[in-house]
Design an enzyme around this catalytic site. Structure first.
Site, short mmCIF file in Angstrom:
data_model
loop_
_atom_site.label_atom_id
_atom_site.label_comp_id
_atom_site.label_asym_id
_atom_site.label_seq_id
_atom_site.Cartn_x
_atom_site.Cartn_y
_atom_site.Cartn_z
N SER A 43 9.66 10.32 -7.54
CA SER A 43 9.91 10.66 -6.14
C SER A 43 11.15 11.53 -5.93
CB SER A 43 10.00 9.38 -5.30
OG SER A 43 8.76 8.72 -5.26
N THR A 49 8.76 0.72 -3.82
CA THR A 49 7.82 0.50 -4.90
C THR A 49 7.95 -0.93 -5.40
OG1 THR A 49 7.00 1.44 -6.99
CG2 THR A 49 9.39 1.37 -6.69
N LYS A 78 7.11 -4.27 -2.07
CA LYS A 78 6.24 -3.76 -1.02
C LYS A 78 5.91 -4.79 0.05
CE LYS A 78 4.10 0.19 -3.27
NZ LYS A 78 2.84 0.94 -3.47
N ASN A 99 5.13 0.85 1.85
CA ASN A 99 5.68 1.74 0.83
C ASN A 99 6.69 2.73 1.41
OD1 ASN A 99 4.12 3.78 2.07
ND2 ASN A 99 3.55 4.68 0.11
N ASP A 156 0.18 5.32 1.34
CA ASP A 156 -0.65 5.38 0.13
C ASP A 156 -2.08 5.81 0.45
OD1 ASP A 156 1.23 4.77 -1.81
OD2 ASP A 156 0.85 2.62 -1.73
N GLY A 205 -8.91 -2.81 -9.93
CA GLY A 205 -7.57 -3.29 -9.58
C GLY A 205 -7.56 -3.98 -8.24
N GLY A 207 -4.23 -4.86 -6.70
CA GLY A 207 -2.83 -4.90 -6.29
C GLY A 207 -2.59 -4.20 -4.97
N ALA A 215 -1.68 -1.09 -4.29
CA ALA A 215 -2.33 0.22 -4.17
C ALA A 215 -3.81 0.06 -3.86
CB ALA A 215 -2.14 1.02 -5.45
N GLY A 270 -3.40 11.18 -10.88
CA GLY A 270 -2.48 10.43 -10.04
C GLY A 270 -1.44 11.26 -9.33
#
Length: 281
Positions: free
Chosen positions: A17, A63, A67, A88, A103, A128, A130, A132, A247
């Site tokens: 970032s 991050t 979060k 985020n 996101d 996934g 999580g 995200a 990504g």
């Protein structure tokens, strides 16, 4: 004093970032800074209390593992962040700390050309469960997707899907590791996605076990891992002729939304190719 924003997490040294925001600030000639700041799990409240009193602080990206931990220390949370259950981005508005989540917006950005089309059916297989994945699944449902969400724990996937409208399906990651002989619908006008939101396949992590017999014809394979940018999943997808998205696309997209909140200017996206080269170096 110089206005500044930050990204917080633990660990944080690996964050891209600062390079992204620093690149945009320089291109726009804005006298401001953006940096990484290590915040331990027990230090979130103290960090935000301190920054709240700093007139030069414009906010922070958040991050892992903060979060969800930041929410009790904010004045309000956007509808998007509340729905996702994760924050985020924190920004300052009239001396109030606002929590948001960019996101989903960042994830959808490289899909814009397809989302604007009409499809007979849209399905996404999301790997996934999580933070995200929460943002991504909410964004996809808003654009008419039926979801199959897979995680190590199917119950956690069920929890995510219970918050979303429509009929969706939960399973385990192992389901996609083994071959299938399922006969996919190959009609024109279908939009299929396979999305990896796990850290599997990231440098230093175990590989993602995924069998491409689970990928319908014409699918787009999207991996939000950024190190490496070309993950084993994307490399294999490309060799099999599938379209891919890496990504960095999501990372840059969500950063652009946060940049606007922090610095009141649109990120200079005409320089994306140069920025990507910088991030990949």
């Amino acid at each position: 004093m110089t206005p500044f924003a930050e990204v917080i997490g633990d660990p944080i040294a690996q964050s891209k970032s600062p390079r992204i925001h620093g690149f945009w600030l320089e291109k726009l000639g804005i006298d401001a800074a953006y940096r990484a700041h290590l915040v331990a799990p027990d230090g979130v409240g103290a960090y935000l209390a301190d920054r709240r009193t700093d007139p030069d602080w414009r906010g922070c990206n958040v991050t892992m593992p903060h979060k969800q931990a930041v929410q009790p220390f904010l004045d309000t949370v956007s509808r998007t962040a509340s729905r996702i259950g994760a924050i985020n981005t924190v920004y300052v508005q009239q001396d109030r700390l606002i929590g948001d989540n960019t996101d989903g917006e960042g994830f959808l950005e490289p899909l814009t050309q397809w989302l604007g089309q009409t499809h007979l059916f849209r399905m996404a297989r999301v790997l996934g469960a999580g933070g995200a994945a929460r943002a991504i699944t909410a964004a996809l449902v808003d654009h008419g997707f039926t979801l199959v969400v897979a995680g190590r724990d199917a119950a956690k996937c069920e929890t995510i899907l219970a918050q979303l409208p429509g009929e969706h399906h939960a399973t385990t990651l192992d389901h996609f590791a083994d071959p299938t002989d399922f006969a996919f619908d190959d009609r024109d006008g279908l939009f299929d996605l396979v999305v990896n939101t796990t850290p599997l396949g990231m440098a230093g992590r175990e590989p993602l076990r995924f069998d491409f017999s689970h990928v319908p014809p014409g699918s787009i394979v999207y991996d939000i891992v950024t190190s490496p940018v070309r993950t084993p999943l994307l490399i294999e997808a490309e060799t099999r002729g599938f379209r891919t998205i890496d990504g960095l696309a999501m990372l840059i997209g969500q950063a652009a939304a946060a940049f606007r909140l922090f610095f009141g200017a649109d990120a200079p996206r005409e320089h994306d190719a140069e920025l990507r080269a910088l991030l990949e170096s």
